[in-house]
Scaffold this active site. Sequence first.
Site, PDB file in Angstrom:
ATOM      1  CD  GLU A 175      -2.754  -1.664   2.750  1.00  0.00           C
ATOM      2  OE1 GLU A 175      -2.564  -0.506   3.129  1.00  0.00           O
ATOM      3  OE2 GLU A 175      -3.956  -2.464   2.877  1.00  0.00           O
ATOM      4  CD  GLU A 289      -3.833  -7.872   1.769  1.00  0.00           C
ATOM      5  OE1 GLU A 289      -5.625  -7.018   1.881  1.00  0.00           O
ATOM      6  OE2 GLU A 289      -3.204  -7.780   1.246  1.00  0.00           O
TER       7      GLU A 289
END
Length: 392
Positions: A175, A289
Amino acid sequence: MTNFDQKHSVHTMNRRAFLQSLSATVVGITATAAAQPALLKPSSAVASLKLAAQQSGKILGTYTVKYQLLFDPQATAMIAEGFSLIADGNDLKFSDRLRPSPDSFDFSSGDTVVSWAQQRHMLFRGHCLIWWNGLPKWFNSYVNQKNAEQVMVKHISTVVKHYAGRVYSWDVVNEPLHNDGRPDGLRRKPWVDLLGPQYIDIAFHTAADADPKARLVLNECYIEHNTPGEIGRRATLLALVTRLKKAGVPITTIGMQSHLRGATPLDGPGLTRFMKQIQDLGLDIMVTELDVDDVDVPGPKVEQTVSDKYSQFLDIVNPYVRVITFEGLQDDPAAPHTHNLFLRSKDASGSAYMTAGAFGPALTALQRPGSSRRRSPTVTSTLSPAATSAAH
């Protein structure tokens, strides 16, 4: 009609018949599970997913943690029977658990989960080396611009070397993007403020030096939907990855987290174009994910919406990805709006796992003819022979 056209017509008809038969089978499995949850054998369900994944050339994974592997025998059995890869959600993050002090590392939890995977000839994905969140308590008071590179390099080098040859892939940087007003779209705190944008380059070079055979992933979220913010985020991510490749940074893979929102449309054309562009750069793509939430979805429509969202997404990414990792094996009461492969309920026998909205679409997508358009390169790492075999 030419011979080619005749052959193509027959192939199309056979494929259509196959898909119709498969659809009926999946519907039957799901309907039976819903009507008779106490009679469902979870092992049969996950075994069908693993078989479908193997037949389509996919690597199917799920997140887990040391606690689940040690204290939830039913989930553990399902993970071992149904998946070829596990990712650990917490035990290997740059946190107090793994690095309790600047000069010490505690590998006990990580060793447990990596060994568990290795003993069962499963692949292991390391998550994650560098992230903006979850940092140790000592981090803010200890790390500054003068020592930040040394702290980061020591962390990556020590952790990756400890598991060298046993880890299929590492989420090296997790991220890195955020709306902080920077032209390059990078998240400022803490790493850009400490080291500048080159922290990403340094992280990947350090990981590659520590284990040249592991796949090295840049993992990012919120690029899948048809919203201005996510369309812009995809463009920013592509620009970042293009810069890294031109600079000779040893990145091998882009991880799409794929936390999907039931009430927000996916951007099929945009996402397809993005995946083609990533592959044109010579990189692989993983779904890392995968889950679906039901926020803003009316109650009566939740089940169908979740199922449709999984189906739509897997149809889009199916030709471009080989590794698909689900965020969790079962729905978590602590996250009531998130839907995973299975849901967990209490009955007379204790805890039982039943199929959730993700199961049917996942099975259908995995069994659909024609998987990734370009297969990942052969694994030549120092993984155990059994683990390397599981990768193919």
